[in-house]
Design a protein around this motif. Structure first.
Motif, PDB file in Angstrom:
ATOM      1  N   ILE A 110      24.956  53.016  67.187  1.00 50.19           N
ATOM      2  CA  ILE A 110      25.231  52.993  66.493  1.00 50.19           C
ATOM      3  C   ILE A 110      26.386  54.033  64.814  1.00 50.19           C
ATOM      4  CG2 ILE A 110      24.737  52.156  63.180  1.00 50.19           C
ATOM      5  CD1 ILE A 110      24.042  50.171  66.113  1.00 50.19           C
ATOM      6  N   ARG A 111      25.419  55.318  64.954  1.00 50.61           N
ATOM      7  CA  ARG A 111      26.288  56.329  64.391  1.00 50.61           C
ATOM      8  C   ARG A 111      27.314  56.566  65.500  1.00 50.61           C
ATOM      9  NH1 ARG A 111      24.063  61.912  65.301  1.00 50.61           N
ATOM     10  NH2 ARG A 111      26.085  61.515  67.098  1.00 50.61           N
ATOM     11  N   ILE A 112      27.313  56.732  66.541  1.00 51.06           N
ATOM     12  CA  ILE A 112      28.742  57.048  67.217  1.00 51.06           C
ATOM     13  C   ILE A 112      29.959  55.955  66.958  1.00 51.06           C
ATOM     14  CG2 ILE A 112      29.836  57.597  69.810  1.00 51.06           C
ATOM     15  CD1 ILE A 112      26.894  58.522  70.494  1.00 51.06           C
ATOM     16  N   TYR A 113      29.244  55.014  67.022  1.00 50.92           N
ATOM     17  CA  TYR A 113      30.263  53.457  67.419  1.00 50.92           C
ATOM     18  C   TYR A 113      31.098  53.290  65.460  1.00 50.92           C
ATOM     19  CZ  TYR A 113      28.477  51.009  71.031  1.00 50.92           C
ATOM     20  OH  TYR A 113      27.787  50.657  72.152  1.00 50.92           O
ATOM     21  N   MET A 114      30.014  53.591  64.458  1.00 53.52           N
ATOM     22  CA  MET A 114      30.838  53.386  62.811  1.00 53.52           C
ATOM     23  C   MET A 114      31.573  54.481  62.811  1.00 53.52           C
ATOM     24  SD  MET A 114      29.578  51.213  62.274  1.00 53.52           S
ATOM     25  CE  MET A 114      29.940  50.816  60.611  1.00 53.52           C
ATOM     26  N   GLN A 115      30.780  56.048  63.238  1.00 55.91           N
ATOM     27  CA  GLN A 115      31.188  57.533  63.588  1.00 55.91           C
ATOM     28  C   GLN A 115      33.362  57.508  63.857  1.00 55.91           C
ATOM     29  OE1 GLN A 115      28.569  60.235  64.302  1.00 55.91           O
ATOM     30  NE2 GLN A 115      29.182  61.023  62.367  1.00 55.91           N
ATOM     31  N   SER A 116      33.219  56.458  64.690  1.00 48.12           N
ATOM     32  CA  SER A 116      34.806  56.400  65.010  1.00 48.12           C
ATOM     33  C   SER A 116      35.558  55.737  64.646  1.00 48.12           C
ATOM     34  CB  SER A 116      34.111  55.704  67.097  1.00 48.12           C
ATOM     35  OG  SER A 116      34.077  54.001  67.229  1.00 48.12           O
ATOM     36  N   LEU A 117      35.070  55.002  64.177  1.00 50.73           N
ATOM     37  CA  LEU A 117      35.810  53.530  63.071  1.00 50.73           C
ATOM     38  C   LEU A 117      36.107  54.529  62.056  1.00 50.73           C
ATOM     39  CD1 LEU A 117      34.111  50.811  64.088  1.00 50.73           C
ATOM     40  CD2 LEU A 117      36.217  50.741  64.671  1.00 50.73           C
ATOM     41  N   PHE A 118      35.130  54.795  61.352  1.00 48.49           N
ATOM     42  CA  PHE A 118      34.614  55.797  59.714  1.00 48.49           C
ATOM     43  C   PHE A 118      34.665  57.184  59.824  1.00 48.49           C
ATOM     44  CE2 PHE A 118      33.725  51.289  59.527  1.00 48.49           C
ATOM     45  CZ  PHE A 118      34.526  50.040  58.843  1.00 48.49           C
ATOM     46  N   VAL A 127      23.207  56.052  59.639  1.00 42.99           N
ATOM     47  CA  VAL A 127      21.763  56.459  60.126  1.00 42.99           C
ATOM     48  C   VAL A 127      20.444  55.465  59.215  1.00 42.99           C
ATOM     49  CG1 VAL A 127      19.845  56.854  61.360  1.00 42.99           C
ATOM     50  CG2 VAL A 127      22.140  57.889  61.514  1.00 42.99           C
ATOM     51  N   VAL A 128      20.377  56.076  57.847  1.00 43.58           N
ATOM     52  CA  VAL A 128      19.479  55.214  56.863  1.00 43.58           C
ATOM     53  C   VAL A 128      19.845  54.104  56.952  1.00 43.58           C
ATOM     54  CG1 VAL A 128      19.718  55.586  54.462  1.00 43.58           C
ATOM     55  CG2 VAL A 128      19.254  57.797  56.067  1.00 43.58           C
ATOM     56  N   SER A 129      21.087  54.262  56.624  1.00 43.04           N
ATOM     57  CA  SER A 129      21.257  51.904  56.078  1.00 43.04           C
ATOM     58  C   SER A 129      21.379  50.863  58.187  1.00 43.04           C
ATOM     59  CB  SER A 129      23.099  51.867  56.121  1.00 43.04           C
ATOM     60  OG  SER A 129      23.788  52.654  55.328  1.00 43.04           O
ATOM     61  N   VAL A 134      17.153  47.346  60.366  1.00 41.31           N
ATOM     62  CA  VAL A 134      16.247  47.017  62.008  1.00 41.31           C
ATOM     63  C   VAL A 134      14.750  47.254  60.730  1.00 41.31           C
ATOM     64  CG1 VAL A 134      15.482  47.494  63.486  1.00 41.31           C
ATOM     65  CG2 VAL A 134      17.250  47.589  63.611  1.00 41.31           C
ATOM     66  N   THR A 135      13.410  48.307  60.748  1.00 41.98           N
ATOM     67  CA  THR A 135      12.631  47.877  59.456  1.00 41.98           C
ATOM     68  C   THR A 135      12.701  46.663  59.189  1.00 41.98           C
ATOM     69  OG1 THR A 135      12.668  50.388  59.816  1.00 41.98           O
ATOM     70  CG2 THR A 135      10.628  49.418  58.793  1.00 41.98           C
ATOM     71  N   VAL A 337      10.785  56.368  60.485  1.00 48.98           N
ATOM     72  CA  VAL A 337      11.430  57.164  59.899  1.00 48.98           C
ATOM     73  C   VAL A 337      11.474  58.511  61.140  1.00 48.98           C
ATOM     74  CG1 VAL A 337       9.362  59.398  59.019  1.00 48.98           C
ATOM     75  CG2 VAL A 337       9.576  57.273  57.550  1.00 48.98           C
ATOM     76  N   ILE A 338      10.829  57.633  62.321  1.00 49.26           N
ATOM     77  CA  ILE A 338      11.258  58.624  63.553  1.00 49.26           C
ATOM     78  C   ILE A 338      12.407  58.976  63.717  1.00 49.26           C
ATOM     79  CG2 ILE A 338      10.590  58.726  65.150  1.00 49.26           C
ATOM     80  CD1 ILE A 338       7.996  58.610  65.011  1.00 49.26           C
ATOM     81  N   SER A 339      12.884  57.324  64.181  1.00 41.32           N
ATOM     82  CA  SER A 339      14.710  57.040  64.109  1.00 41.32           C
ATOM     83  C   SER A 339      15.385  57.601  63.285  1.00 41.32           C
ATOM     84  CB  SER A 339      14.820  55.431  63.868  1.00 41.32           C
ATOM     85  OG  SER A 339      13.451  54.923  64.932  1.00 41.32           O
ATOM     86  N   LEU A 340      15.384  58.359  61.968  1.00 45.13           N
ATOM     87  CA  LEU A 340      16.274  59.358  60.995  1.00 45.13           C
ATOM     88  C   LEU A 340      16.764  60.337  61.828  1.00 45.13           C
ATOM     89  CD1 LEU A 340      14.218  58.274  57.482  1.00 45.13           C
ATOM     90  CD2 LEU A 340      16.578  57.100  58.725  1.00 45.13           C
TER      91      LEU A 340
END
Length: 453
Positions: A110-118, A127-129, A134-135, A337-340
């Motif tokens: 998700i981070r890679i996708y969003m960084q490619s757009l923004f 990542v935090v959002s 999801v949680t 928390v681990i996913s962060l």
């Protein structure tokens, strides 16, 4: 907390299959295409086919064991109940490695996708959002998690179909191999079986969804549908992977055109359909990854819950079910928390390490079939029993063993460190094996349904 609070049974057959397919992340083939194509020397679909065949034998073993032990916990439960509680813990601990890391992989993608757009927005924001959303959904209810997963899965499958249609057009116009009917994605002179099997060890983490299906046994309306859901998840997911990989490989026999080989999905979308389709394709990848995030996050929280309920981890925290939401709230938050930690690592490193835990789980589920049916139930006196309870699980274990042999060295090193940590914890928990097995979470949960086998 009421001791009678349990998980809520809300899931039907296709809801469970949908969670399994969502866990498998159908669009992951486009994310990891550059990595796997390099490993296999340009035969990605063959790697998926080899992995699917290997997984089918293990899926049959999962189906047998979930009928006997219709509870969450998967390989941990089966090994604990059929062999030894200490060995069961070690298998469960190893399985935790892939279960815990996969939600992080989804957050990373998700981070890679969003960084490619923004590109100018800090990575941690995405990542935090993502983790918070999801949680929150998973805490709210398993039913809402399943419904959202099905919607996202349907959207991502629709985009894969659109990709295949565009691939037909591009191949007809001379792109890549220049034809739909080509054997190059499956075999060519420079391919060696060792390369294919090395690629299979990478893509096998994509099949972890069929294993995760067993985690929802205690939330299935009818637990007897779970074995069928396991097989359907492998066949449908494997079919999607193979077809998508075939067209992708035919379009891109040379991966040198990709700038970012760590995640090729955005560039694949651009080359196949232009900027508009690229945006849609990223949206499909986003939906698929979000669905996988929901499924993987939900599954690992169930494994942690079972290990907590059995007293392996602190029961008051890990074995707690929220009385209103009927979900294991502490386990869900812990996985979040681990996913962060997805803010910084690379996809290649994490995806390789994931497979260590998965292969341990697959191996011991096959052995559990033999331990239970052959040694405990003496089911070896007919040709049918020998075939079902000895030959098939041995083939499954053998296929897994081949994947073990070609496991990436980084995965092996990381996995060994993880196992050593788990062994040290077990020594502490059991006071160097001085406690009784029952005090280490060995609760007999057998509810045999051999008549269905």
């Amino acid at each position: 907390m009421s001791e009678k609070t349990t998980l809520k049974r809300t899931l039907g057959l296709w809801a469970i299959v949908g969670l399994g397919l969502g866990y498998m992340t159908p669009t992951v083939i486009f994310d990891t295409f550059g990595i796997v194509s390099g490993d296999t020397h340009g035969v990605v679909p063959l790697a998926y086919l080899a992995s699917m065949v290997a997984m089918l034998f293990t899926a049959l073993s999962y189906g047998k064991m979930v009928r006997v032990f219709p509870s969450a916990g998967s390989a941990y439960t089966y090994t604990k109940e059929t062999m030894n509680p200490h060995l069961g813990f070690m298998v469960g601990w190893a399985a935790l490695l892939d279960y815990i890391l996969l939600p992080m992989v989804n957050a990373l993608i998700i981070r890679i996708y969003m960084q490619s757009l923004f590109p100018h927005v800090p990575a941690w924001v995405w990542v935090v959002s993502y983790v918070i959303i999801v949680t929150g959904v998973i805490i709210w209810s398993m039913n809402s998690t399943s419904n959202l997963n099905m919607f996202l899965l349907a959207f991502s499958i629709t985009l894969i179909i659109a990709f295949i249609i565009l691939s037909f057009i591009q191949l007809a116009h001379g792109m890549g191999e220049g034809t739909i009917f080509t054997t190059q994605p499956l075999f060519h002179a420079n391919v060696h079986i060792s390369q294919v099997l090395m690629g299979a060890t990478v893509v096998c983490f994509s099949f972890i969804g069929f294993d995760a299906v067993t985690m929802y046994t205690e939330e299935a309306k009818n637990p007897s549908v779970v074995p069928k859901a396991i097989i359907l998840t492998v066949l449908i997911g494997g079919g999607v992977f193979f077809i998508a990989a075939y067209f992708t490989q035919a379009l891109f026999p040379d991966i040198s055109i990709f700038k970012n080989k760590d995640d090729t999905l955005p560039e694949i979308g651009l080359f196949v359909g232009g900027k508009i389709f690229q945006a849609l394709f990223i949206a499909g990848g986003f939906a698929s990854t979000f669905a996988s995030g929901l499924s993987s996050h939900a599954s690992v929280s169930r494994l942690l819950y079972v290990m907590g309920r059995n007293g392996v981890f602190p029961r008051k925290l890990f074995g707690y079910v929220h009385p209103r939401f009927r979900t294991p709230i502490f386990d869900i938050i812990l996985v979040g928390v681990i996913s962060l930690f997805a803010i910084t690592p690379s996809l290649d490193l994490i995806s390789s390490v994931i497979n260590f835990g998965a292969l341990i789980a697959f191996t011991f589920v096959n052995f559990s079939v033999i331990a239970y049916f052959v040694f405990r139930k003496k089911r070896y006196k007919t040709a049918k029993d020998v075939f079902s309870f000895i030959i098939l699980p041995l083939i499954g274990a053998g296929c897994t063993g081949v994947l073990w042999y070609f496991l990436h060295s980084d995965a092996l090193k990381g996995g060994i460190v993880w196992v050593m940590i788990g062994f040290a914890y077990m020594l502490y928990k059991t006071r160097f094996f001085r406690t009784k097995a029952a005090d280490f979470g060995f609760e007999q949960t057998e509810k045999s349904a051999e008549t269905n086998l």
